[in-house]
Design a protein around this motif. Structure first.
Motif, mmCIF file in Angstrom:
data_model
loop_
_atom_site.group_PDB
_atom_site.id
_atom_site.type_symbol
_atom_site.label_atom_id
_atom_site.label_comp_id
_atom_site.label_asym_id
_atom_site.label_seq_id
_atom_site.Cartn_x
_atom_site.Cartn_y
_atom_site.Cartn_z
ATOM 1 N N MET A 615 92.292 128.151 -19.441
ATOM 2 C CA MET A 615 91.228 127.675 -19.729
ATOM 3 C C MET A 615 90.731 128.025 -21.136
ATOM 4 S SD MET A 615 87.955 129.319 -17.573
ATOM 5 C CE MET A 615 86.876 128.722 -18.667
ATOM 6 N N ILE A 616 89.535 127.098 -21.698
ATOM 7 C CA ILE A 616 88.890 127.332 -22.749
ATOM 8 C C ILE A 616 87.581 127.814 -22.242
ATOM 9 C CG2 ILE A 616 90.154 125.869 -24.312
ATOM 10 C CD1 ILE A 616 87.878 123.959 -24.154
ATOM 11 N N GLY A 617 86.830 128.569 -23.109
ATOM 12 C CA GLY A 617 85.441 129.012 -22.658
ATOM 13 C C GLY A 617 84.575 129.616 -23.831
ATOM 14 N N LYS A 618 83.166 129.524 -23.802
ATOM 15 C CA LYS A 618 82.362 130.220 -24.724
ATOM 16 C C LYS A 618 81.077 130.402 -23.918
ATOM 17 C CE LYS A 618 81.477 131.840 -28.627
ATOM 18 N NZ LYS A 618 80.534 132.925 -28.087
ATOM 19 N N THR A 619 80.610 131.415 -23.997
ATOM 20 C CA THR A 619 78.984 131.828 -23.340
ATOM 21 C C THR A 619 78.351 131.721 -24.796
ATOM 22 O OG1 THR A 619 79.430 134.166 -23.874
ATOM 23 C CG2 THR A 619 79.803 133.125 -21.749
ATOM 24 N N GLY A 620 77.000 131.502 -24.300
ATOM 25 C CA GLY A 620 76.030 131.361 -25.532
ATOM 26 C C GLY A 620 74.643 132.124 -24.910
ATOM 27 N N THR A 621 73.835 132.538 -25.633
ATOM 28 C CA THR A 621 72.477 133.072 -25.322
ATOM 29 C C THR A 621 71.661 133.148 -26.469
ATOM 30 O OG1 THR A 621 73.373 134.873 -23.954
ATOM 31 C CG2 THR A 621 71.126 135.265 -24.672
ATOM 32 N N THR A 622 70.310 132.540 -26.445
ATOM 33 C CA THR A 622 69.512 132.321 -27.719
ATOM 34 C C THR A 622 68.905 133.615 -27.751
ATOM 35 O OG1 THR A 622 67.785 131.434 -25.953
ATOM 36 C CG2 THR A 622 69.223 129.757 -27.301
ATOM 37 N N GLU A 623 68.374 133.791 -29.109
ATOM 38 C CA GLU A 623 68.036 135.000 -29.424
ATOM 39 C C GLU A 623 66.789 135.520 -28.882
ATOM 40 O OE1 GLU A 623 66.596 137.688 -33.785
ATOM 41 O OE2 GLU A 623 66.808 135.211 -33.471
#
Length: 704
Positions: A615-623
């Protein structure tokens, strides 16, 4: 007594005058000197009578899931048209007996009935007999509920007590009698007239009150329905059974007197008494057809998809007013299994009762010519009760006011790959802090630092998994901010980049609240773009993943398979065509570069969920930890999850089980791998059940 007789005499004079005027209007249709009619008015009458012979009634639009099962209904008037043979003779006899017993004798206007009404008015002041034939009532109801769409203004106009209206109505009625058979008029009337509780026409009425069809109505049932058309609100059997029974019994008496129960008086009386003794027979819970997205088949679950569908069709050329009257059948792309899986996963991470935190998921199926939306769900239920944690706007589809964090680094990586700046296995610099030579923080230099300790160099694949800020600011400088912003738009953030401003508010047509978010970043030369703080749509994120897994082919995230009209003919929609956002080689390289997020160094959510597919994946969190996200895809399904604070006062979302709001305590803020990613994997495990394990596409060596 004297007052009643005086009132009756006044009404007698009025009826006589009206009868005389009507006769004159029939014999002399153009009486310009009196202002009673004109050639133009006559033309209007001709046109209306022509429309009435082939009336296209407001019908219910039905929305189906991908398996053809109804999930929602859209309508202004709940109506099930039925042909003459689909209506029992009993129903026809009941409506004739109570509304127009000389229906088969007159030619549209009942002169004998008017005379009888006038005579009765002179005796006791009442005018209940013969005032309007069924043909005239059909004209009136058509003008009020078909032409006038049931508005209060249209109803008042269609029923106003003026000689001019009565003349027009009478002339149309007499023309109809020349163009239609009696049975056609009766059938048309029974398909138009309202029966209360939102039911228009006898088909919907039979279903609503008795859960049956018009051809199977019993005598007491038919009598009750015939009685309702007099005053459906006052005689509503759902709220006043006694009034409904009393009116039904009046209809039964009229049927008896009109010979509906046979010529033998004694036998007819016995039958009438038997029918009067029958129970009202209305189903305990009236079979009211759900209307709109709040009342969708499983409203709390399917409502978000339904809301997006309506918005999508509006832009594609089918406005909601047309949907609510057109009788369309809409086959959608919604997968009920995927939708329920997404709903359950969202609630498992953030219960619907948790105040101030929304957890939304969208699932899109990749493809070279269609990107089908399979699920739109949230921890919120779809509805109008905010106190119960409900929301009536499409949380997973609309642009939220919050960002997706480091997921935006994907756009920087894509732009760098496309421009030959790096490859997925090439080492890039990862300094602990970095002061940009290109971007500014107001009048000060723009300096970023990493949130953790990283190697000084790592491959692009490792960087996408571990997400060091400095590395992507450097890549953004090399690729060019404008190119990176454009890449976000190309890969799928089209509304997020160009449809809203920097606060997430939709742009006004005159541009007075612009510029767009994308143009703002370009204008201000904001290097923070790659850190993903700006407003983002969950659905568009899901579609970005579908674009990457479709060899770089972008298609609009469509909720529609096909639309057919009331006659079964396909309806062409104005959908945006697909386009090749990036070269397939770039998309395939990017997919492989995003394949390490579930491996050591990336999020642990996949391992915890027992995930074992490429799979492809990417997490993200704003500052500020006001939102976190996860975007991922397999060759079969792409999806995205965003968790964000949706209260009136945004706060930090803090780590917890479940996560909670904690004011401004950023030190304990949650991360995308702790909420959004587990939601994604829990849902996708269910959605992929029974699907083959598909590999990621091969990488062109040039992009290694």
């Amino acid at each position: 007594m004297f007052a009643a007789r005086a009132t009756g005499l006044i009404k007698l004079m009025g009826l006589c005058l009206m009868a005389g005027v009507l006769v004159a209007a029939m014999l002399f249709p153009v009486v310009g000197g009196l202002g009673l009619a004109s050639n133009r008015a006559a033309d209007t009458v001709d046109q209306t009578s022509g429309e009435l012979t082939k009336a296209e009634l407001p019908l219910v639009t039905t929305v189906l899931d991908m398996h053809g099962q109804p999930i929602a209904y859209l309508y202004d008037q709940y109506r099930i048209p039925v042909p003459s043979e689909g209506i029992s003779d009993t129903m026809k006899a009941a409506i004739i007996a109570v509304e127009d017993k000389r229906f088969f004798e007159h030619k549209g206007v009942d002169w004998q009935g008017i005379a009888r009404a006038a005579a009765k008015a002179g005796v006791d002041g009442e005018t209940t007999q013969g005032a309007s034939t069924l043909t005239q009532q059909y004209v009136k109801n058509y003008l009020a509920f078909v032409v006038g769409k049931g508005s209060e203004e249209a109803y008042e106009k269609a029923t106003e007590a003026t000689i001019g209206r009565k003349i027009s109505e009478a002339r149309i009625a007499t023309q109809l009698e020349q163009k239609m058979t009696k049975d056609e008029i009766l059938t048309a009337y029974l398909n138009v007239v309202p029966f209360g509780n939102g039911a228009y026409g006898v088909g919907a009425a039979a279903r609503t009150y008795f859960d049956t069809t018009p051809d199977k109505l019993t005598v007491p049932q038919a009598a009750m329905l015939a009685g309702l058309v007099n005053e459906p609100s006052r005689l509503n059997p759902g709220s006043d059974v006694d009034a409904a029974i009393k009116r039904r019994n009046t209809v039964l008496d009229r049927m008896r007197d009109n010979g509906a129960f046979g010529p033998d008086a004694k036998d007819a009386e016995e039958k009438a008494a038997e029918y009067k003794a029958a129970d009202i027979g209305v189903v305990p819970d009236l079979k009211l057809l759900p209307n709109g997205c709040v009342g969708a088949g499983d409203g709390p679950v399917y409502g978000f998809f339904c809301r997006y569908l309506i918005d999508y069709l509006e832009k594609a050329g089918l406005p909601v007013d047309e949907l609510r009257r057109g009788g369309y059948t809409i086959s959608t792309t919604m997968d009920p299994v995927a939708t329920r899986a997404a709903k359950e996963a969202a609630e498992a991470q953030v219960p619907k009762t948790q105040p101030g935190i929304a957890n939304a998921m969208a699932v899109v199926e990749p493809g070279p010519d269609r990107h089908r939306v399979r699920a739109l769900a949230a921890n919120r239920d779809f509805g109008n009760n905010a106190d119960a944690g409900q929301s009536a706007y499409s949380i997973p589809a609309e642009v939220t006011k919050f960002g997706a964090g480091s997921i935006y680094k994907v756009f920087t990586a894509a732009s760098a790959l496309e421009r030959g700046i790096t490859g997925i296995d090439k080492q890039i610099d990862v300094p602990k802090t970095y002061t940009s030579r290109v971007y500014k923080n107001g009048s000060k230099p723009y300096t970023v630092k990493n949130a953790g300790n990283y190697k000084e160099k790592m491959t692009l694949t490792e960087a996408l998994a571990q997400s060091p800020n400095t590395a992507f600011i450097i890549l953004e400088e090399k690729a060019g901010l404008n190119n990176v912003v454009d890449m976000a738009h190309r890969l799928g953030l089209r509304e997020s980049m160009q449809g809203v401003n920097n606060e997430g508010n939709p742009l006004k047509p005159d541009g007075s609240n612009g510029p767009s978010q994308g143009d703002t970043y370009k204008r201000d030369n904001s290097g923070s773009f790659t850190l993903g703080a700006g407003p983002t749509s969950v659905l568009e994120l899901a579609n970005v993943s579908a674009t990457i897994m479709s060899g770089g082919k972008w298609c609009p995230p469509t909720p529609v398979e096909k639309v057919v009209d009331r006659n079964g003919q396909p309806v062409q929609l104005k959908e945006t065509p697909c386009d090749q956002a990036v070269a397939p080689e770039v998309a395939n390289a990017l997919a492989n570069g995003m394949s390490a997020d579930t491996k050591p160094g990336g999020t642990a959510a996949g391992a915890s969920a027992g995930w074992n597919r490429p799979m492809i994946g990417k997490t993200g969190t704003t500052e500020n930890h006001h939102s976190v996200a996860f975007m991922g895809a397999t060759p079969q399904f792409g999806g995205a999850v965003m968790t964000f604070t949706d209260g009136a006062q945004p706060q930090v979302i803090c780590i917890g089980n479940p996560p909670r709001l904690c004011g401004t305590n950023e030190a304990n803020g949650v991360y995308g791998g702790l909420v959004a990613a587990p939601t994604w994997f829990r849902a996708m495990n269910v959605i992929h059940q029974g699907k083959e394990v598909a590999p990621l596409p091969p990488v062109d060596p040039r992009y290694r």
